[in-house]
Design a protein around this motif. Sequence first.
Motif, PDB file in Angstrom:
ATOM      1  N   LEU A  82       0.827  -1.207   0.000  1.00  0.00           N
ATOM      2  CA  LEU A  82       0.000   0.000   0.000  1.00  0.00           C
ATOM      3  C   LEU A  82       0.858   1.253   0.000  1.00  0.00           C
ATOM      4  N   ILE A 104      -6.511  -0.800   6.754  1.00  0.00           N
ATOM      5  CA  ILE A 104      -7.100  -0.660   5.420  1.00  0.00           C
ATOM      6  C   ILE A 104      -8.416   0.096   5.484  1.00  0.00           C
ATOM      7  N   VAL A 105      -9.238  -0.267   6.445  1.00  0.00           N
ATOM      8  CA  VAL A 105     -10.528   0.410   6.562  1.00  0.00           C
ATOM      9  C   VAL A 105     -10.323   1.894   6.838  1.00  0.00           C
ATOM     10  N   HIS A 163      -9.041   3.642   3.696  1.00  0.00           N
ATOM     11  CA  HIS A 163     -10.122   3.771   2.730  1.00  0.00           C
ATOM     12  C   HIS A 163     -11.068   4.895   3.118  1.00  0.00           C
ATOM     13  N   ARG A 183     -11.694   8.394   1.060  1.00  0.00           N
ATOM     14  CA  ARG A 183     -12.995   8.571   0.440  1.00  0.00           C
ATOM     15  C   ARG A 183     -13.792   9.697   1.069  1.00  0.00           C
ATOM     16  N   ARG A 243      -6.466  12.362  -3.573  1.00  0.00           N
ATOM     17  CA  ARG A 243      -6.877  11.695  -4.806  1.00  0.00           C
ATOM     18  C   ARG A 243      -6.843  12.666  -5.967  1.00  0.00           C
ATOM     19  N   ASN A 281      -3.662   2.136  -7.498  1.00  0.00           N
ATOM     20  CA  ASN A 281      -5.033   1.726  -7.233  1.00  0.00           C
ATOM     21  C   ASN A 281      -5.109   1.011  -5.895  1.00  0.00           C
ATOM     22  N   ILE A 282      -5.784   1.618  -4.935  1.00  0.00           N
ATOM     23  CA  ILE A 282      -5.800   1.076  -3.572  1.00  0.00           C
ATOM     24  C   ILE A 282      -6.543  -0.248  -3.500  1.00  0.00           C
ATOM     25  N   GLU A 283      -7.749  -0.262  -4.018  1.00  0.00           N
ATOM     26  CA  GLU A 283      -8.534  -1.496  -3.931  1.00  0.00           C
ATOM     27  C   GLU A 283      -7.832  -2.636  -4.650  1.00  0.00           C
ATOM     28  N   ILE A 298      -4.970  -4.036  -2.607  1.00  0.00           N
ATOM     29  CA  ILE A 298      -5.434  -4.882  -1.504  1.00  0.00           C
ATOM     30  C   ILE A 298      -5.800  -6.257  -2.025  1.00  0.00           C
TER      31      ILE A 298
END
Lengths: 331, 381, 293
Positions: free
Chosen positions: C24, C154-155, C158, C162, C171, C238-240, C243
């Motif tokens: 990450l 991670i949560v 994210h 966001r 971003r 790309n983060i998602e 992961i």
Amino acid sequence: MSDVPSPVAAASLPAAECRPGWPGRAGAAATLGIVAILPLVLRDSYGRGLLIAGALNVIQALGLDLILGFAGQLDLGAAAFYGIGAYVSTLLVMLAGVGFWPALALGTLAAGVMGGVLALLTVRLRGHYLAIASLGFAVITYQVLLNWISLTQGPLGLYGITPPAGFTDPVRLFYLIAACAVLVFAALRALLASPVGATLAALREDEISAASLGIDCRRWKAFAFAVGSAVAGLAGGLYPGFAGTLVPDAFAPADSFGVLAMVIVGGIGTLRGPVLGAVVLTLAPELLRGIGDARMIVYGLALTLVVLFMPGGLDGAWRMAAARLRRNQAG
Amino acid sequence: MRQIVCACGLLLTFLHTPALADGAARVVRIGALLPISGAGAYFGVQDREGIDLALDQLAKSPPGGARFDVHIEDSACSPLPATQAARRLLDGYRPDIIIGEECSDATLAVMPLVLQAGVPLLNAGSSALRITDPGNRETFRILPDEVMQGEDLANHAYRDLGARNAVLLHENTNAGIGNAAIFARRFAALGGKVVQTIGFGRDVNDFTAIATRIAALGPIDVIPTYTLEGQGLKITEALAQAGVVRGGGGHAVQLGTIWLPLGFDQQAGKAAEGYVRIVQFEPRDPRPVVQDFVAAFQAKFGHQPTHISAHAYDQIMLIADAVRRGAATPAAIRDRLAATRGFSGVTGSVVFDEHNQNVSRDTIHYVETEADGSFKPLDWK
Amino acid sequence: MFVLAVQQGLNGLVLGSLYVLVALGLTLVYGVLVQINFAHADFVMIGAFSAYFVTHALHGDYLLSLAAAGAVGALLGYLVNAAIFAPLLGKGSELRPLIATIGVSVMLENGALALLGPVPYAFATRYSAEVIRFGPLYLTAQSVIILAVAATAIVLLHGFLRFTFLGKALRAVAQDRETAGLMGIAPDRLIMLTFIIGSALAGLGGALLAPVLVLTPFAGTSVIVKAFAIVIIGGFGNIEGTILAGLLVGLIEAMTTQVLDPGLIDIVVFGLLLAMLVIRPTGLIAERREENV
């Protein structure tokens, strides 16, 4: 065209920079002269071993610079092609009884073909994608060499490899490898001065515009990769006779960064640069041995500082010094 | 410029005169190829300690009035750096004898160079058979070779532990592959079954998956493990977590070689319970030479010696013994070494066969780790 | 057989979570800077040793050492960005910072070697010996902590990206640095923030890895090449995707160990990488990054 590389010019090498570091007649003669007497000055096997290692590095650095500096493609897998050249040529000699010279040629060819194939596969990629793809290729090659024990002996290694007949004396072996380096240098110079050189420069500067001019980027990328990898393969074929043993660890993926450092420190996109970089970075860790345990720390620090503060690398510094000398003489 | 500096430096070392023949302040030059960098670097650290202690003691009571000088070059446990280091040593230092290396790959690579230079090589760390088996006049080894270790281990596993099946774990190096193959061959010849052989690279991150795989094979009797200390520790822990080995409530007994230093069990804790291994050096050996060595080592370095330090110490002492018997040149040292009799070092006595392999096994024995981290010697013949 | 698959799957997820934390950081930095920091591996290693220092020398709690490792990572990220990436930003050759970080990496590794020595450190926490069994499956307490911490990180990340203003600004900078600058966002500060977050994650990953790895100054190198592969498979920036790719690589490693041979792990993972690049270079979860296709 100014000889002093301004930061902007050094950053994106101008397409007109197609005569980088061409040595004149005097320069060429002087260099050849130095190369000729070096093994006579250093008379011990350690010093001569260092000379051979340096010559091999020069060849590798030149090959990588073709791909990186002249075609603008980021290749992080140089060690793989070096290894392919070494293993293919050695195994042909040991297992198939092929003579040294044909085996060397085939090893070079094999490396070149693999380089071309890698480029064609990753043809749509640019920038860091290609870098990681080439690194991935290096990892896979290393793992194949390591795991295919029935063919390569893997970590058990191949022992008792001798230099080609007539070159078992280290001095003659050095002359052979140095001669190859000179040939590679001359060949690259000729290539880059030809229309091919202009095509590669266009490819490096702006791929999209080049495509709009009708240049088939895919084919030329593969070409640059193939030639650069073949050069690495040539160096690889000459290496085992010197080392006497062949183990996959000599071609670990991390070694690619060593060659990359030589090109960058020497001066990317020039011909003199890789030579300077290879020589300096081969000698530096050895000369630093006197420092003892802090040796590699100093090496890392020097590498970082050179890259940060010398944009044109050693070649750039050389030319700035030469230009300043000329200005002083003139004014 | 740089070449001139280089050349000058080398010139100065050439001018250093070699040992005088008539015994007045004779200096015996011992070159050492040790891993100072890389994966095997901890060997180098421990080797140096053993060498330093030996030199201290020899300085206090020099045999035959000779002085001993040791010069170390970094061979990095790998062939190419080892050959470069050997070249530096042979050309720059001009030793009378060389000790090293620890890793079989590196030792095999330097042997031709050393042979060509006519300098004897004394090894105490590499187990590959090829080092002495072909009968190289210049190479001596005091460590048991892989056949001696492997077959012996297989015999004991079958007879004394009653093992009938085995899973072999080894690192993918010369020593790992070679040792595992020897054990497998002997064990199968006795009637045992090698269920699986699992090889791994030195940079494996996580042994949990390997342990799970072994756990799923059903009850296994023995797990011979051939790897370096760091990985060995992780493997033992993972096997215990998976409930495979005795230390984790399972059935299997891990078998280890001379490679593992004695502090290993303490680090592994309960997981190492039931671990059986070969040792050649043990600090509790009641012989005076060992007790003196351990006491002196503890006093000098503040911790117990490992077998690596012990081997390095013995190498120096063995050379001193040869010198005491009247050796002054490399050729004479080689001949005196080959004729060694009655030398009893901290790792046992030394008797070389016609291949210059030490065949004396008087200190070789087996130990088993107890639940509290101590280990008891096993009474195996 | 099914139980075995599930157990290896669990093993893979734990390992994958560790890889995700390391990867990450790389992908975050790439997203805003389009640069790779080769010293990232050493941030992991230094994080691991920081945790070791806190637990073994200062006798602190292991969980406290996780925070310490993260902080150390953050500091290192700040220093490297300030010294190397920020001054060279926009100044042409994108390779120079890369090579400079190679130099930094060599310095860090050998500096650590001089300080700590080459002998592997045994990092045992009370959690790594504690085994939790549920039916035929098992996990060590350490693994549970790894999963929990990684999931939390991670949560949080994210959510940050966001839902907070700073995250959205980040971003924006990743999308288009110039325009973001024109809109009143200070790209330099945000790049620094990204670096700090990414490097903190690396340090944290190192602390979680410490009981798992063979802990020497060169411990980072075994993880970093896989991290690169994960970043590509997931899609640069790309983060998602990262992961997902990280967990996938962890699973692949466990399955390869089970079915084939541990020595073949790298071939399988990098074979997958090359296949991805040929078939789907944008990564698992495609984003709008045309210029690299």
